[in-house]
Structures are given as C-alpha cells and as structure tokens.
Motif scaffolding. Structure first.
Motif, PDB file in Angstrom:
ATOM      1  N   MET A 217    -117.072  67.364 -44.528  1.00  0.00           N
ATOM      2  CA  MET A 217    -115.865  68.133 -44.226  1.00  0.00           C
ATOM      3  C   MET A 217    -116.196  69.296 -43.305  1.00  0.00           C
ATOM      4  SD  MET A 217    -115.478  69.547 -48.076  1.00  0.00           S
ATOM      5  CE  MET A 217    -116.340  68.108 -48.697  1.00  0.00           C
ATOM      6  N   GLY A 218    -115.209  69.685 -42.514  1.00  0.00           N
ATOM      7  CA  GLY A 218    -115.442  70.695 -41.489  1.00  0.00           C
ATOM      8  C   GLY A 218    -115.609  72.098 -42.016  1.00  0.00           C
ATOM      9  N   SER A 219    -115.134  72.343 -43.232  1.00  0.00           N
ATOM     10  CA  SER A 219    -115.206  73.690 -43.791  1.00  0.00           C
ATOM     11  C   SER A 219    -115.210  73.606 -45.320  1.00  0.00           C
ATOM     12  CB  SER A 219    -113.982  74.499 -43.344  1.00  0.00           C
ATOM     13  OG  SER A 219    -113.883  75.712 -44.053  1.00  0.00           O
ATOM     14  N   LYS A 220    -115.786  74.615 -45.942  1.00  0.00           N
ATOM     15  CA  LYS A 220    -115.739  74.665 -47.410  1.00  0.00           C
ATOM     16  C   LYS A 220    -114.294  74.720 -47.900  1.00  0.00           C
ATOM     17  CE  LYS A 220    -117.641  77.221 -51.322  1.00  0.00           C
ATOM     18  NZ  LYS A 220    -118.139  78.531 -51.758  1.00  0.00           N
ATOM     19  N   SER A 221    -113.411  75.246 -47.043  1.00  0.00           N
ATOM     20  CA  SER A 221    -111.997  75.346 -47.428  1.00  0.00           C
ATOM     21  C   SER A 221    -111.366  73.957 -47.607  1.00  0.00           C
ATOM     22  CB  SER A 221    -111.207  76.161 -46.401  1.00  0.00           C
ATOM     23  OG  SER A 221    -111.195  75.510 -45.145  1.00  0.00           O
ATOM     24  N   ASP A 222    -112.011  72.921 -47.094  1.00  0.00           N
ATOM     25  CA  ASP A 222    -111.489  71.555 -47.258  1.00  0.00           C
ATOM     26  C   ASP A 222    -111.862  70.953 -48.621  1.00  0.00           C
ATOM     27  OD1 ASP A 222    -110.560  71.615 -44.581  1.00  0.00           O
ATOM     28  OD2 ASP A 222    -112.496  70.891 -43.843  1.00  0.00           O
ATOM     29  N   TYR A 223    -112.782  71.597 -49.325  1.00  0.00           N
ATOM     30  CA  TYR A 223    -113.334  70.979 -50.543  1.00  0.00           C
ATOM     31  C   TYR A 223    -112.289  70.783 -51.641  1.00  0.00           C
ATOM     32  CZ  TYR A 223    -116.190  69.834 -54.525  1.00  0.00           C
ATOM     33  OH  TYR A 223    -116.699  69.209 -55.631  1.00  0.00           O
TER      34      TYR A 223
ATOM     35  N   ALA B 292    -117.932  70.098 -36.441  1.00  0.00           N
ATOM     36  CA  ALA B 292    -118.201  69.557 -35.099  1.00  0.00           C
ATOM     37  C   ALA B 292    -118.291  70.664 -34.057  1.00  0.00           C
ATOM     38  CB  ALA B 292    -117.103  68.571 -34.719  1.00  0.00           C
ATOM     39  N   HIS B 293    -117.623  71.789 -34.317  1.00  0.00           N
ATOM     40  CA  HIS B 293    -117.641  72.867 -33.310  1.00  0.00           C
ATOM     41  C   HIS B 293    -118.488  74.074 -33.739  1.00  0.00           C
ATOM     42  CE1 HIS B 293    -114.029  73.236 -35.826  1.00  0.00           C
ATOM     43  NE2 HIS B 293    -114.230  74.530 -35.782  1.00  0.00           N
ATOM     44  N   ARG B 294    -118.605  74.319 -35.067  1.00  0.00           N
ATOM     45  CA  ARG B 294    -119.411  75.470 -35.506  1.00  0.00           C
ATOM     46  C   ARG B 294    -120.883  75.098 -35.694  1.00  0.00           C
ATOM     47  NH1 ARG B 294    -114.812  76.835 -39.928  1.00  0.00           N
ATOM     48  NH2 ARG B 294    -113.575  78.310 -38.729  1.00  0.00           N
ATOM     49  N   THR B 295    -121.121  73.851 -36.100  1.00  0.00           N
ATOM     50  CA  THR B 295    -122.514  73.384 -36.251  1.00  0.00           C
ATOM     51  C   THR B 295    -122.673  72.024 -35.550  1.00  0.00           C
ATOM     52  OG1 THR B 295    -122.040  72.329 -38.405  1.00  0.00           O
ATOM     53  CG2 THR B 295    -122.834  74.609 -38.467  1.00  0.00           C
TER      54      THR B 295
ATOM     55  N   ALA C 208    -114.825  61.469 -43.265  1.00  0.00           N
ATOM     56  CA  ALA C 208    -114.904  62.753 -42.552  1.00  0.00           C
ATOM     57  C   ALA C 208    -113.547  63.443 -42.576  1.00  0.00           C
ATOM     58  CB  ALA C 208    -115.356  62.531 -41.116  1.00  0.00           C
ATOM     59  N   ALA C 209    -113.518  64.661 -43.096  1.00  0.00           N
ATOM     60  CA  ALA C 209    -112.262  65.398 -43.229  1.00  0.00           C
ATOM     61  C   ALA C 209    -112.299  66.662 -42.392  1.00  0.00           C
ATOM     62  CB  ALA C 209    -112.046  65.780 -44.696  1.00  0.00           C
ATOM     63  N   ALA C 210    -111.203  66.921 -41.691  1.00  0.00           N
ATOM     64  CA  ALA C 210    -111.131  68.156 -40.910  1.00  0.00           C
ATOM     65  C   ALA C 210    -109.677  68.505 -40.654  1.00  0.00           C
ATOM     66  CB  ALA C 210    -111.887  68.006 -39.589  1.00  0.00           C
ATOM     67  N   GLY C 211    -109.463  69.771 -40.300  1.00  0.00           N
ATOM     68  CA  GLY C 211    -108.113  70.236 -40.030  1.00  0.00           C
ATOM     69  C   GLY C 211    -107.985  70.812 -38.631  1.00  0.00           C
ATOM     70  N   LYS C 212    -106.744  70.997 -38.217  1.00  0.00           N
ATOM     71  CA  LYS C 212    -106.390  71.568 -36.894  1.00  0.00           C
ATOM     72  C   LYS C 212    -106.835  70.621 -35.770  1.00  0.00           C
ATOM     73  CE  LYS C 212    -106.206  76.167 -38.778  1.00  0.00           C
ATOM     74  NZ  LYS C 212    -106.371  77.600 -38.610  1.00  0.00           N
TER      75      LYS C 212
ATOM     76  N   PRO D 155    -107.118  63.708 -42.451  1.00  0.00           N
ATOM     77  CA  PRO D 155    -106.546  64.916 -41.850  1.00  0.00           C
ATOM     78  C   PRO D 155    -106.188  65.948 -42.926  1.00  0.00           C
ATOM     79  CG  PRO D 155    -105.307  62.923 -41.244  1.00  0.00           C
ATOM     80  CD  PRO D 155    -106.183  62.572 -42.404  1.00  0.00           C
ATOM     81  N   MET D 156    -106.642  67.180 -42.723  1.00  0.00           N
ATOM     82  CA  MET D 156    -106.349  68.245 -43.687  1.00  0.00           C
ATOM     83  C   MET D 156    -105.010  68.906 -43.355  1.00  0.00           C
ATOM     84  SD  MET D 156    -108.882  68.512 -45.883  1.00  0.00           S
ATOM     85  CE  MET D 156    -108.574  66.760 -45.932  1.00  0.00           C
ATOM     86  N   ALA D 157    -104.277  69.292 -44.387  1.00  0.00           N
ATOM     87  CA  ALA D 157    -103.047  70.063 -44.176  1.00  0.00           C
ATOM     88  C   ALA D 157    -103.424  71.417 -43.589  1.00  0.00           C
ATOM     89  CB  ALA D 157    -102.329  70.240 -45.502  1.00  0.00           C
TER      90      ALA D 157
HETATM   91  C1  RP5 Z   1    -111.511  72.866 -39.560  1.00  0.00           C
HETATM   92  O1  RP5 Z   1    -110.730  73.998 -39.510  1.00  0.00           O
HETATM   93  C2  RP5 Z   1    -111.840  72.654 -40.994  1.00  0.00           C
HETATM   94  O2  RP5 Z   1    -111.996  71.287 -41.267  1.00  0.00           O
HETATM   95  C3  RP5 Z   1    -110.688  73.252 -41.746  1.00  0.00           C
HETATM   96  O3  RP5 Z   1    -109.748  72.277 -42.170  1.00  0.00           O
HETATM   97  C4  RP5 Z   1    -110.032  74.161 -40.713  1.00  0.00           C
HETATM   98  C5  RP5 Z   1    -110.044  75.602 -41.126  1.00  0.00           C
HETATM   99  O4  RP5 Z   1    -111.372  75.993 -41.415  1.00  0.00           O
HETATM  100  P1  RP5 Z   1    -111.688  77.428 -42.023  1.00  0.00           P
HETATM  101  O5  RP5 Z   1    -111.204  78.423 -41.021  1.00  0.00           O
HETATM  102  O6  RP5 Z   1    -110.970  77.509 -43.342  1.00  0.00           O
HETATM  103  O7  RP5 Z   1    -113.182  77.451 -42.208  1.00  0.00           O
HETATM  104  O8  RP5 Z   1    -112.679  73.030 -38.820  1.00  0.00           O
END
Ligand code: RP5
Length: 171
Positions: A16-22, A46-49, A70-74, A94-96
């Motif tokens: 997942m792209g962020s811990k906030s997705d957990y 993908a963009h921070r690491t 693979a989960a990510a948002g935005k 896709p994350m909300a």
């Molecule tokens: C994405 O940006 C992540 O997958 C997440 O869903 C979204 C927001 O990330 P945070 O700003 O909460 O770290 O990269």
C-alpha cells in the motif's frame, strides 16, 4: 492444510502507498489469513519511495511471491508501476479519498494503457476484500484444497443471506 499453506514464505504481497491505507487493506490481510495463505504486508510508495517500489517489484517473483495486491489513493500509480516491473498478476485496489471520493484512485488504477494490465477492484473495503478473494481464486487454480475452501466460503455467504431473508420475511 492447503498446498500454499505448507509453504513457509509469503505467496501474496499486499502493498500500500501509505500507512493511512492500512485501515482498509487489513480487510485483504484478514481474508488471506482466513484462507491460510502466507502473505506479507508492505508500505511502499511509487512516488515517495520509488527505489523501494522498484526493488520490491523486480524481486517479488524470485522471492516466491505469486500475486501482488497493490492499494493506493489519489494519483494511484503504485499498482501500474509494480505491474510494469513484474509479470506476476497485479490486483489494484483504489483507496477512497477525501477530495474526489476515490474516483481519482479508481480511474488512475483501472485505466492502464494496453500491455500492462492491473486487475482493478472496487473502491475501498469491498475492493480490498475482493482483491483477496480474487487472489484465492487464482491460487486455487492449482490447489484443489484451496478451491474447496473457496466453495465453502461461498456456501457460508449464501446461508447467511438465506437466514437474513427468512428473518426479514417473518417480521
Ligand atoms: C497515496 O496517497 C496513498 O496510497 C494514500 O492513499 C494517499 C494519501 O497518503 P497519505 O498522505 O495519507 O500518506 O500515496
């Protein structure tokens, strides 16, 4: 014990792209646990690491991973980036999001140009659960015991709906 459970190393990776997705993606992990599929859970952006994303995706197959969720948002390019770097099946969740409700994530994940597919699920928790169930279906192609487990899971769901129907009809 199914064939996959006997393996010590993870068969599925949830990234997942962020811990906030957990909070959402733990639904995927819970289902894989229910089906006793060894898995690992990673936070890789993908963009921070980007270097970590590259290392993970190029090493996944040799590390014994058979499928990646693979989960990510935005601007959700994580699943696409990983899919570009491996021929393992990649399921994108896709994350909300707070700004666009997850439609941004959905379109970013699902609209892959021809050649590099990402099997995309619904936004959020339903997608997280379905990604795990799709992973089970795919792995069950070569695991009879897992296929039986999946059939039993469907029967349990069916029984729950039938029980709900009976309950509501009695009201
Ligand atoms: C994405 O940006 C992540 O997958 C997440 O869903 C979204 C927001 O990330 P945070 O700003 O909460 O770290 O990269």
């Amino acid at each position: 014990m199914n064939d996959i459970e006997k393996q010590a190393s993870p068969t599925v990776a949830i990234v997942m792209g962020s811990k906030s997705d957990y909070e959402v993606m733990k639904e995927s992990a819970a289902l894989l646990e229910e089906f006793m599929i060894p898995h690992e859970v990673r936070v890789i952006s993908a963009h921070r690491t980007p270097d970590a994303a590259h290392t993970f995706a190029t090493g996944a197959e040799t590390g014994g991973i058979q499928l990646i969720i693979a989960a990510a948002g935005k601007a959700a390019h994580l699943a696409g980036v990983i899919a570009a770097l491996t021929t393992l099946p990649v399921l994108g969740v896709p994350m909300a999001t707070s700004d666009l409700g997850g439609l941004d994530s959905l379109l970013s994940t699902v609209q892959m140009p021809a050649g590099i597919p990402v099997g995309t699920t619904a936004i959020g928790k339903a997608g997280a659960k379905n990604a795990a169930l799709l992973a089970v279906s795919i792995l069950a192609l070569s695991d009879t015991s897992l296929r039986e487990d999946l059939k039993a899971y469907r029967l349990k769901m069916r029984a729950e709906v039938e029980a709900a129907d009976a309950e509501i009809r009695e009201l």
